[in-house]
Design a protein around this motif. Structure first.
Motif, PDB file in Angstrom:
ATOM      1  N   ARG A  18       0.412  -1.452   0.038  1.00 42.37           N
ATOM      2  CA  ARG A  18       0.296  -0.212  -0.145  1.00 42.37           C
ATOM      3  C   ARG A  18       1.126   0.982   0.144  1.00 42.37           C
ATOM      4  O   ARG A  18       0.849   2.635   0.116  1.00 42.37           O
ATOM      5  N   ASN A  48      -0.646  -1.926  -7.617  1.00 47.16           N
ATOM      6  CA  ASN A  48      -2.479  -1.505  -7.997  1.00 47.16           C
ATOM      7  C   ASN A  48      -2.491  -0.759  -6.862  1.00 47.16           C
ATOM      8  O   ASN A  48      -3.411  -0.419  -5.932  1.00 47.16           O
ATOM      9  N   THR A 105     -11.223  -6.124  -9.011  1.00 47.15           N
ATOM     10  CA  THR A 105     -10.973  -6.398  -7.532  1.00 47.15           C
ATOM     11  C   THR A 105     -10.965  -5.174  -7.662  1.00 47.15           C
ATOM     12  O   THR A 105     -11.242  -4.002  -8.023  1.00 47.15           O
ATOM     13  N   LYS A 203     -11.309 -10.898  -3.123  1.00 45.91           N
ATOM     14  CA  LYS A 203     -11.122 -11.289  -4.799  1.00 45.91           C
ATOM     15  C   LYS A 203      -9.967 -12.135  -5.253  1.00 45.91           C
ATOM     16  O   LYS A 203      -8.923 -11.576  -4.894  1.00 45.91           O
ATOM     17  N   ASP A 228      -1.572 -12.806  -0.336  1.00 51.25           N
ATOM     18  CA  ASP A 228      -2.166 -11.953  -0.922  1.00 51.25           C
ATOM     19  C   ASP A 228      -2.671 -11.142   0.120  1.00 51.25           C
ATOM     20  O   ASP A 228      -3.549 -10.680  -0.063  1.00 51.25           O
ATOM     21  N   HIS A 232      -6.850  -3.384   4.823  1.00 57.32           N
ATOM     22  CA  HIS A 232      -7.951  -2.767   4.208  1.00 57.32           C
ATOM     23  C   HIS A 232      -8.261  -2.327   6.255  1.00 57.32           C
ATOM     24  O   HIS A 232      -7.803  -3.240   6.548  1.00 57.32           O
TER      25      HIS A 232
HETATM   26  C1  NCD Z   1      -6.368  -6.901  -3.552  1.00 56.27           C
HETATM   27  C2  NCD Z   1      -6.184  -5.922  -3.115  1.00 56.27           C
HETATM   28  O1  NCD Z   1      -6.683  -5.231  -2.098  1.00 56.27           O
HETATM   29  O2  NCD Z   1      -5.387  -4.877  -3.322  1.00 56.27           O
HETATM   30  N1  NCD Z   1      -8.258  -7.611  -2.981  1.00 56.27           N
HETATM   31  C3  NCD Z   1      -7.938  -8.717  -3.025  1.00 56.27           C
HETATM   32  O3  NCD Z   1      -9.605  -8.867  -2.322  1.00 56.27           O
HETATM   33  N2  NCD Z   1      -7.683  -9.780  -3.037  1.00 56.27           N
HETATM   34  C4  NCD Z   1      -6.318  -6.891  -4.992  1.00 56.27           C
HETATM   35  C5  NCD Z   1      -6.314  -8.389  -5.008  1.00 56.27           C
HETATM   36  O4  NCD Z   1      -4.995  -8.992  -4.641  1.00 56.27           O
HETATM   37  O5  NCD Z   1      -6.872  -8.667  -6.186  1.00 56.27           O
END
Ligand code: NCD
Ligand code: ZN
Length: 354
Positions: A18, A48, A105, A203, A228, A232
């Motif tokens: 982030r 992203n 996503t 996602k 992953d 948040h």
């Molecule tokens: C990821 C994010 O929050 O950046 N979210 C998720 O649900 N996995 C994005 C991603 O990896 O698709």
């Protein structure tokens, strides 16, 4: 007899730190501290962010911001929505691959347009793998494009039985395709979704119990496990419009050690899934002075209050695990003692071999 088991430094090839631009969720310091607390000495970060990694300048800025602030080693992926093809050649030696989002996503990097998708697959240099978010039907599309343009494909966070079976069959046909399973898809499924509410939303979404069982049944075809790690804040998750993603850096290894203690996984397989294969696929060198020590006998409960991640919660909170990280050593220096981070940041920004 040695009390602790020594594992080579773990590599998490799929994290979202982030930084920059969403640092209220996580940043280079907190994210890499969470990595060490989870037994990881290397992480590879996704593009992203709200300010995404789409240009040489954005990548350079990210690298400069990470320097001297990371507690473990960090590498980066590049992103594309099909409009930055000219940048590919300029950054190819600095990134471990390109991430292509083929489904909805978090973030603004979803490539919905088939023409743009084709352009990305066509122009991405063959020297680096393409990492795709391709769920359900789009997985066949990704395999088709990678076959057409002779690119090496990596499928991120596989969830469904049909997906792992398609990858298994594609591997058997001899294609250079690799895949990853997120830890939460090995330990959670739709039966946990109600209780977790927004804290179980990510996602791709959680699969069924049958999907989860098929992942365990196809471990031979899974190259590695990624967290992953997608933090948040609690406030964001509890808002009317919760974002997708869950943190995972600090819970993957304890969960996998628990599976070893229950004889659902061998220690050899754990090492292959968290160090050896990521190292081979990404081209990361082995360093014998970089390792993680675990006590396989300590039982504890995962608690939100013990976490280093800035978001301060875990979908696994309340779960009992067996196996605890007691020490992490980076290039000969103890950087985590099982309770706290030791010393100043000693991580490096890493690049793939040429
Ligand atoms: C990821 C994010 O929050 O950046 N979210 C998720 O649900 N996995 C994005 C991603 O990896 O698709
Ligand atoms: Zn992700």
């Amino acid at each position: 007899m040695a009390k602790y088991l020594r594992l080579p430094g773990l590599i998490d090839p799929h994290v979202h730190l982030r930084d920059p631009s969403a640092t209220h969720k996580e940043d280079f310091e907190t994210g890499t501290q969470a990595a060490l607390a989870g037994g990881y000495t290397t992480v590879i970060d996704m593009p992203n962010n709200p300010v995404p990694t789409l240009t040489k300048a954005a990548l350079k800025d990210k690298i400069n911001r990470a320097k001297h602030r990371v507690y473990c080693d960090v590498g980066f992926y590049f992103g594309s929505t099909g409009e930055n093809i000219k940048e590919f050649k300029k950054i190819i030696n600095k990134v471990f691959g390109i991430k292509v989002y083929m489904n909805i996503t978090t973030g603004m990097l979803v490539v919905g347009d088939d023409g743009k998708l084709d352009t990305i697959f066509k122009h991405w240099p063959r020297t680096r793998r393409m990492f795709v978010h391709a769920e359900g039907n789009t997985l066949a599309k990704a395999i088709e494009l990678a076959t057409l343009y002779k690119k090496r494909l990596h499928v991120c966070h596989v969830v469904l039985k049909e997906e792992i079976e398609m990858i298994r069959d594609t591997k058997k046909r001899g294609m250079d395709i690799t895949c990853e399973v997120s830890c939460h898809n090995l330990f959670l499924d739709k039966t946990n979704a109600k209780k977790l509410g927004p804290f179980g939303l990510m996602k791709p979404g959680l699969g069924t119990k049958i999907d989860r069982q098929s992942l365990w049944g196809n471990l031979d075809f899974i190259d590695y496990i990624g967290s992953d790690h997608a933090p948040h804040t609690k406030e964001e998750k509890l808002s009317g419009n919760p974002p997708f993603g869950v943190p995972g850096l600090e819970t993957t290894l304890p969960l996998l050690l628990t599976a070893v203690s229950e004889k659902r996984l061998t220690m050899d397989r754990l090492i292959k899934l968290t160090c050896t294969r990521p190292r081979e696929i990404l081209g990361i060198l082995y360093d014998k002075e970089t390792y993680t020590e675990v006590d396989q006998n300590i039982k504890y409960e995962i608690r939100n209050t013990d976490l280093f991640t800035k978001c301060g919660w875990s979908p696994f909170a309340g779960m009992n695990v067996k196996g605890k990280i007691v020490r992490v050593v980076l290039r000969g220096k103890t950087v985590f003692d099982g309770e706290k981070i030791i010393g100043l940041p000693k991580g490096k920004v890493i690049f793939p071999p040429n």
